[in-house]
Design a protein around this motif. Structure first.
Motif, mmCIF file in Angstrom:
data_model
loop_
_atom_site.group_PDB
_atom_site.id
_atom_site.type_symbol
_atom_site.label_atom_id
_atom_site.label_comp_id
_atom_site.label_asym_id
_atom_site.label_seq_id
_atom_site.Cartn_x
_atom_site.Cartn_y
_atom_site.Cartn_z
ATOM 1 N N ASP A 1 0.817 -1.216 0.000
ATOM 2 C CA ASP A 1 0.000 0.000 0.000
ATOM 3 C C ASP A 1 0.851 1.267 0.000
ATOM 4 N N SER A 2 0.200 2.377 -0.291
ATOM 5 C CA SER A 2 0.823 3.699 -0.291
ATOM 6 C C SER A 2 0.709 4.345 1.085
ATOM 7 N N GLU A 3 1.457 5.432 1.257
ATOM 8 C CA GLU A 3 1.281 6.317 2.411
ATOM 9 C C GLU A 3 0.718 7.636 1.898
ATOM 10 N N ILE A 4 -0.086 8.300 2.717
ATOM 11 C CA ILE A 4 -0.720 9.535 2.281
ATOM 12 C C ILE A 4 0.292 10.668 2.168
ATOM 13 N N ALA A 5 1.430 10.582 2.875
ATOM 14 C CA ALA A 5 2.413 11.666 2.889
ATOM 15 C C ALA A 5 3.100 11.867 1.545
ATOM 16 N N THR A 6 3.248 10.795 0.743
ATOM 17 C CA THR A 6 3.909 10.917 -0.560
ATOM 18 C C THR A 6 3.136 10.244 -1.685
ATOM 19 N N TRP A 7 2.106 9.463 -1.352
ATOM 20 C CA TRP A 7 1.338 8.638 -2.278
ATOM 21 C C TRP A 7 2.152 7.440 -2.762
ATOM 22 N N ASN A 8 3.377 7.307 -2.321
ATOM 23 C CA ASN A 8 4.245 6.206 -2.715
ATOM 24 C C ASN A 8 4.200 5.085 -1.679
ATOM 25 N N MET A 9 4.961 4.016 -1.933
ATOM 26 C CA MET A 9 5.008 2.881 -1.014
ATOM 27 C C MET A 9 5.232 3.345 0.423
ATOM 28 N N ASP A 10 4.463 2.771 1.331
ATOM 29 C CA ASP A 10 4.548 3.118 2.747
ATOM 30 C C ASP A 10 5.775 2.438 3.358
ATOM 31 N N GLY B 1 -1.897 -4.228 3.019
ATOM 32 C CA GLY B 1 -2.598 -2.955 3.100
ATOM 33 C C GLY B 1 -3.257 -2.654 1.773
ATOM 34 N N ALA B 2 -4.219 -1.729 1.795
ATOM 35 C CA ALA B 2 -4.920 -1.395 0.553
ATOM 36 C C ALA B 2 -5.648 -0.070 0.635
ATOM 37 N N ALA B 3 -5.993 0.368 1.835
ATOM 38 C CA ALA B 3 -6.955 1.464 2.001
ATOM 39 C C ALA B 3 -6.486 2.775 1.382
ATOM 40 N N VAL B 4 -5.216 3.109 1.537
ATOM 41 C CA VAL B 4 -4.737 4.406 1.040
ATOM 42 C C VAL B 4 -4.749 4.431 -0.484
ATOM 43 N N ALA B 5 -4.182 3.420 -1.113
ATOM 44 C CA ALA B 5 -4.141 3.373 -2.571
ATOM 45 C C ALA B 5 -5.548 3.357 -3.161
ATOM 46 N N GLU B 6 -6.458 2.639 -2.525
ATOM 47 C CA GLU B 6 -7.833 2.591 -3.032
ATOM 48 C C GLU B 6 -8.498 3.958 -2.935
ATOM 49 N N GLN B 7 -8.262 4.678 -1.849
ATOM 50 C CA GLN B 7 -8.832 6.014 -1.706
ATOM 51 C C GLN B 7 -8.255 6.971 -2.751
#
Length: 371
Positions: free
Chosen positions: A101-110, A331-337
């Motif tokens: 999944d991504s992180e919201i801080a960069t949209w890249n891999m968490d 994980g999945a929630a950030v990338a899906e959003q």
């Protein structure tokens, strides 16, 4: 009015001179002095010792996995928010992709999710492919640390991020191997092409051998491995050299477009732009934003298309793609959003102020007529 494209090719003005030189020299095969020079100039830009010019970024990903010895039974962990090529290459070698999944801080891999998952994994992946998304690096230092801690190879997919920096170092200089893309929509283009770069000469040498049909050094045609026709032609490399010399202007133009969009659209309710990570300088290859809802995102896309402006949703995560149904996702929630609400706006380095104004006006009009 002419159509506004998302990220069209932008000519530097010196491509014809370079092509003329290649043609007049009769070096039009998949080798030659422009290929050699393009490899050297790109390697210098990324502060790496070795580079191999190829037919595509996808070919570079494929060869990266090949020279690392990855194959059936191995896992490769991949950023889920990416273009499909990042994951397809894992299937080419018979390995299994696992999506992070991504992180919201960069949209890249968490990076924290990656490290925790590597700590907990009973069987470690053979490699991680981290994608530098939309012109911005992932938070690479902790990702590099986590991979080294567990003895996992790291491939930096910088296809979208040539010209970006992370803590003062170039995008593409952090992995055990890195790849670039010179597709027609990238910040520089050879019309189609890519590059594999790294510090380990033996890996780049092996990739060079495989890219030329794995022909051995013999008088006759001798092959002791399955090879590929992945070489870049001297003509395309000539175009790439002209484009690479113009890279800094292109980065500045895309950053200016991003700043203009942010200033004009900052007050739209529920909107937020892709953050620029701490210590980073993004190229903003594409300017991306989160809208207030999936419905608004689609309404804006429809409104732009009606006035002949190309825009797109952000990448659909790989774990949601039919071809990868059944693959594990960490994980999945950030990338899906991000996919449900994210939009990519026209960002080409030749985008005029007038055309940028057309985009802004169309977005504002759509917002005013929303529910």
């Amino acid at each position: 009015m002419p159509r506004i494209y998302l990220s069209p090719p932008d000519l530097a003005g010196t491509e014809l001179d370079m092509l003329r030189d290649a043609v007049e020299s009769n070096w039009i095969a998949p080798l030659g002095p422009h290929v050699d020079a393009f490899e050297a100039e790109t390697a210098a830009r990324l502060q790496l010792p070795h580079a191999l010019a190829l037919s595509s970024g996808t070919a570079a990903l494929h060869l990266a996995l090949e020279v690392m010895g990855i194959g059936p039974g191995d896992e490769v962990w991949v950023s889920t928010l990416t273009f499909v090529a990042s994951a397809n290459a894992v299937r080419y070698v018979g390995a299994t992709p696992v999506f992070v999944d991504s992180e919201i801080a960069t949209w890249n891999m968490d990076p924290r999710l990656l490290e925790r998952s590597l700590d907990d994994a009973k069987v470690k992946p053979k490699a991680v492919i981290v994608v530098d998304l939309y012109g911005q690096c992932a938070d690479l230092e902790p990702i590099v640390h986590a991979c080294r801690k567990h003895g996992v190879h790291l491939i930096e997919d910088a296809a979208e991020a040539l010209g970006a920096t992370y803590r003062g170092k170039p995008a593409g200089s952090f992995g055990d191997l890195a790849i670039l893309s010179f597709n027609g929509n990238k910040i520089i283009t050879t019309s189609g092409g890519g590059m594999l770069l790294g510090r380990r000469k033996e890996w780049i040498d092996r990739a060079r051998y495989l890219a030329a049909q794995a022909r051995s050094n013999a008088r006759h045609y001798e092959h002791d491995a399955i090879g590929y026709n992945y070489r870049m032609s001297n003509l395309l490399a000539a175009v790439g050299r002209a484009q690479l010399a113009d890279l800094d202007r292109r980065v500045a133009a895309r950053r200016a477009t991003n700043a203009a969009y942010r200033a004009a659209l900052a007050d739209l309710p529920g909107w937020s732009f892709m953050p620029e990570g701490a210590g980073q300088s993004s190229t903003f290859w594409l300017t991306c934003a989160m809208t207030s809802s999936p419905r608004e995102r689609d309404r804006v896309l429809d409104a732009l298309e009606k006035v002949d402006i190309e825009a797109r949703p952000v990448w659909k995560p790989m774990h949601l793609q039919p071809i990868f149904r059944g693959c594990k996702a960490i994980g999945a929630a950030v990338a899906e959003q991000l996919f449900e609400r994210g939009i990519c706006l026209p960002s080409g380095s030749a985008l005029s102020a007038v055309d940028r104004g057309r985009v802004i006006t169309a977005v504002m009009e759509s917002a005013r007529h929303g529910d």
